[in-house]
Scaffold this motif. Structure first.
Motif, PDB file in Angstrom:
ATOM      1  N   LEU A  93      44.106  42.952  46.484  1.00  0.00           N
ATOM      2  CA  LEU A  93      43.491  42.042  47.452  1.00  0.00           C
ATOM      3  C   LEU A  93      43.961  40.604  47.270  1.00  0.00           C
ATOM      4  O   LEU A  93      43.718  39.762  48.108  1.00  0.00           O
ATOM      5  CB  LEU A  93      41.965  42.100  47.332  1.00  0.00           C
ATOM      6  CG  LEU A  93      41.313  43.389  47.836  1.00  0.00           C
ATOM      7  CD1 LEU A  93      39.839  43.405  47.492  1.00  0.00           C
ATOM      8  CD2 LEU A  93      41.503  43.511  49.345  1.00  0.00           C
ATOM      9  N   GLY A  94      44.600  40.332  46.128  1.00  0.00           N
ATOM     10  CA  GLY A  94      45.133  38.985  45.935  1.00  0.00           C
ATOM     11  C   GLY A  94      44.425  38.176  44.873  1.00  0.00           C
ATOM     12  O   GLY A  94      44.595  36.961  44.799  1.00  0.00           O
ATOM     13  N   ALA A  95      43.607  38.843  44.017  1.00  0.00           N
ATOM     14  CA  ALA A  95      43.044  38.128  42.867  1.00  0.00           C
ATOM     15  C   ALA A  95      44.173  37.848  41.885  1.00  0.00           C
ATOM     16  O   ALA A  95      45.163  38.580  41.854  1.00  0.00           O
ATOM     17  CB  ALA A  95      41.950  38.956  42.205  1.00  0.00           C
ATOM     18  N   ASP A  96      44.058  36.776  41.085  1.00  0.00           N
ATOM     19  CA  ASP A  96      45.146  36.406  40.191  1.00  0.00           C
ATOM     20  C   ASP A  96      44.955  36.941  38.774  1.00  0.00           C
ATOM     21  O   ASP A  96      45.916  37.122  38.040  1.00  0.00           O
ATOM     22  CB  ASP A  96      45.267  34.880  40.134  1.00  0.00           C
ATOM     23  CG  ASP A  96      45.553  34.308  41.502  1.00  0.00           C
ATOM     24  OD1 ASP A  96      46.720  34.334  41.896  1.00  0.00           O
ATOM     25  OD2 ASP A  96      44.609  33.887  42.185  1.00  0.00           O
ATOM     26  N   ASP A  97      43.687  37.173  38.409  1.00  0.00           N
ATOM     27  CA  ASP A  97      43.413  37.628  37.041  1.00  0.00           C
ATOM     28  C   ASP A  97      41.995  38.177  37.017  1.00  0.00           C
ATOM     29  O   ASP A  97      41.233  37.950  37.959  1.00  0.00           O
ATOM     30  CB  ASP A  97      43.526  36.439  36.073  1.00  0.00           C
ATOM     31  CG  ASP A  97      43.721  36.885  34.624  1.00  0.00           C
ATOM     32  OD1 ASP A  97      43.788  38.103  34.368  1.00  0.00           O
ATOM     33  OD2 ASP A  97      43.805  36.006  33.751  1.00  0.00           O
ATOM     34  N   PHE A  98      41.655  38.947  36.002  1.00  0.00           N
ATOM     35  CA  PHE A  98      40.273  39.397  35.874  1.00  0.00           C
ATOM     36  C   PHE A  98      39.877  39.474  34.418  1.00  0.00           C
ATOM     37  O   PHE A  98      40.721  39.550  33.525  1.00  0.00           O
ATOM     38  CB  PHE A  98      40.032  40.741  36.563  1.00  0.00           C
ATOM     39  CG  PHE A  98      41.132  41.713  36.357  1.00  0.00           C
ATOM     40  CD1 PHE A  98      41.216  42.428  35.189  1.00  0.00           C
ATOM     41  CD2 PHE A  98      42.111  41.871  37.322  1.00  0.00           C
ATOM     42  CE1 PHE A  98      42.248  43.305  34.984  1.00  0.00           C
ATOM     43  CE2 PHE A  98      43.159  42.744  37.123  1.00  0.00           C
ATOM     44  CZ  PHE A  98      43.225  43.459  35.947  1.00  0.00           C
ATOM     45  N   LEU A  99      38.585  39.398  34.182  1.00  0.00           N
ATOM     46  CA  LEU A  99      38.046  39.388  32.837  1.00  0.00           C
ATOM     47  C   LEU A  99      36.819  40.281  32.846  1.00  0.00           C
ATOM     48  O   LEU A  99      36.013  40.239  33.784  1.00  0.00           O
ATOM     49  CB  LEU A  99      37.652  37.949  32.496  1.00  0.00           C
ATOM     50  CG  LEU A  99      37.576  37.514  31.037  1.00  0.00           C
ATOM     51  CD1 LEU A  99      38.848  37.864  30.287  1.00  0.00           C
ATOM     52  CD2 LEU A  99      37.344  36.009  30.974  1.00  0.00           C
ATOM     53  N   MET A 100      36.681  41.126  31.813  1.00  0.00           N
ATOM     54  CA  MET A 100      35.543  42.030  31.764  1.00  0.00           C
ATOM     55  C   MET A 100      34.413  41.410  30.949  1.00  0.00           C
ATOM     56  O   MET A 100      34.649  40.818  29.901  1.00  0.00           O
ATOM     57  CB  MET A 100      35.960  43.370  31.149  1.00  0.00           C
ATOM     58  CG  MET A 100      34.935  44.448  31.378  1.00  0.00           C
ATOM     59  SD  MET A 100      35.357  45.995  30.572  1.00  0.00           S
ATOM     60  CE  MET A 100      35.357  45.535  28.863  1.00  0.00           C
ATOM     61  N   LYS A 101      33.176  41.554  31.471  1.00  0.00           N
ATOM     62  CA  LYS A 101      32.002  41.096  30.720  1.00  0.00           C
ATOM     63  C   LYS A 101      31.708  42.089  29.594  1.00  0.00           C
ATOM     64  O   LYS A 101      31.878  43.287  29.812  1.00  0.00           O
ATOM     65  CB  LYS A 101      30.784  41.043  31.643  1.00  0.00           C
ATOM     66  CG  LYS A 101      30.880  40.075  32.800  1.00  0.00           C
ATOM     67  CD  LYS A 101      29.602  40.255  33.638  1.00  0.00           C
ATOM     68  CE  LYS A 101      29.612  39.395  34.877  1.00  0.00           C
ATOM     69  NZ  LYS A 101      28.415  39.640  35.715  1.00  0.00           N
ATOM     70  N   PRO A 102      31.223  41.664  28.436  1.00  0.00           N
ATOM     71  CA  PRO A 102      31.081  40.256  28.046  1.00  0.00           C
ATOM     72  C   PRO A 102      32.423  39.703  27.571  1.00  0.00           C
ATOM     73  O   PRO A 102      33.272  40.450  27.113  1.00  0.00           O
ATOM     74  CB  PRO A 102      30.098  40.335  26.880  1.00  0.00           C
ATOM     75  CG  PRO A 102      30.372  41.685  26.257  1.00  0.00           C
ATOM     76  CD  PRO A 102      30.798  42.586  27.380  1.00  0.00           C
ATOM     77  N   PHE A 103      32.581  38.393  27.682  1.00  0.00           N
ATOM     78  CA  PHE A 103      33.852  37.782  27.263  1.00  0.00           C
ATOM     79  C   PHE A 103      33.541  36.512  26.476  1.00  0.00           C
ATOM     80  O   PHE A 103      32.432  35.988  26.523  1.00  0.00           O
ATOM     81  CB  PHE A 103      34.711  37.445  28.482  1.00  0.00           C
ATOM     82  CG  PHE A 103      33.942  36.728  29.548  1.00  0.00           C
ATOM     83  CD1 PHE A 103      33.713  35.368  29.481  1.00  0.00           C
ATOM     84  CD2 PHE A 103      33.430  37.431  30.631  1.00  0.00           C
ATOM     85  CE1 PHE A 103      32.988  34.718  30.465  1.00  0.00           C
ATOM     86  CE2 PHE A 103      32.705  36.780  31.618  1.00  0.00           C
ATOM     87  CZ  PHE A 103      32.482  35.423  31.529  1.00  0.00           C
ATOM     88  N   GLU A 104      34.542  36.030  25.760  1.00  0.00           N
ATOM     89  CA  GLU A 104      34.416  34.786  25.015  1.00  0.00           C
ATOM     90  C   GLU A 104      34.609  33.620  25.978  1.00  0.00           C
ATOM     91  O   GLU A 104      35.523  33.647  26.799  1.00  0.00           O
ATOM     92  CB  GLU A 104      35.500  34.706  23.929  1.00  0.00           C
ATOM     93  CG  GLU A 104      35.451  35.790  22.893  1.00  0.00           C
ATOM     94  CD  GLU A 104      34.354  35.529  21.854  1.00  0.00           C
ATOM     95  OE1 GLU A 104      34.007  34.349  21.674  1.00  0.00           O
ATOM     96  OE2 GLU A 104      33.854  36.500  21.269  1.00  0.00           O
TER      97      GLU A 104
END
Ligand code: CA
Length: 228
Positions: A93-104
């Motif tokens: 869809l055009g997201a640039d990056d992703f991070l999974m919870k929980p994260f620092e």
């Protein structure tokens, strides 16, 4: 640099907001895709951190709406599940990056800095990273005020890493960026050029070797915490 956090969970939004504010960003919050669309239509933001789980239209629908409207705003997606399908869909869809919870918090701030830097580099052709100033259009590198000379192939290494700063660049990708039909290149040669560029950067920025995967250009500060 101004970041819009799109998250309905107040506790998470608070924590993320505090973390990014402590990292030096100006932060605003929207609790839904609708509120985010309204904010993005009227105000300038450098990045949106968007949670997938939102009431009404979800985070992925918001990304689709933004890209359909022609927005190139950098987007980092937060997801509660390590689901490959969600990641693939987000990137499609055009997201640039992703991070999974929980994260620092430090990890989120570093990802945000990298995304904003990349967008700036694409838009303006130059960027500062740690003590480096890289002018891609003019093919010039400065460390502080001092110009640094790079050979053509060393420049290709730096350019490829800088355009993907904070992300892992595979050795194959560097090889493709540097080779030409009449001047092929072996993987070992890539390592040699990377070492030469690393030596020229000194302490201004760090080219990390990510074993088995490739290389990553980091701010000296961001890299030192994880790899003393
Ligand atoms: Ca949520």
């Amino acid at each position: 640099m101004r970041i819009l956090i799109v998250e309905d969970d107040e506790l998470v939004a608070d924590a993320v907001g505090r973390g990014l504010a402590a990292a030096g960003f100006a932060v605003d919050r929207a609790p839904s895709a609708e509120a985010a669309s309204a904010a993005l239509a009227t105000e300038h933001f450098d990045l949106a951190v968007i949670d997938v789980g939102l009431p009404g239209a979800d985070g992925l629908a918001l990304v689709r709406r933004l890209r359909d409207a022609g927005s190139s705003l950098p987007v980092l997606i937060l997801t509660a599940r390590d689901a490959l399908a969600v990641k693939v869909q987000a990137l499609d869809l055009g997201a640039d990056d992703f991070l999974m919870k929980p994260f620092e918090q430090a990890e989120l701030a570093a990802r945000c800095r990298a995304l904003i830097r990349r967008a700036h580099l694409k838009a303006h052709g130059e960027v500062s990273l740690g003590g480096l100033h890289i002018d891609v259009g003019g093919r010039r590198l400065r460390i502080g005020d001092a110009p640094v000379e790079l050979t053509a192939r060393e420049w290709l290494v730096l350019e490829c890493l800088a355009l993907n700063s904070g992300r892992i660049v595979t050795k194959e990708r560097l090889q493709e960026a540097m080779a030409s039909w009449d001047r092929p290149l072996t993987p070992n040669a890539v390592e040699v050029y990377v070492s030469r560029v690393r030596a020229k950067l000194g302490a201004a920025a760090i080219i990390r070797t990510v074993r088995g995967l490739g290389y990553r250009l980091d701010e000296a500060q961001a890299a030192s915490g994880r790899h003393p």
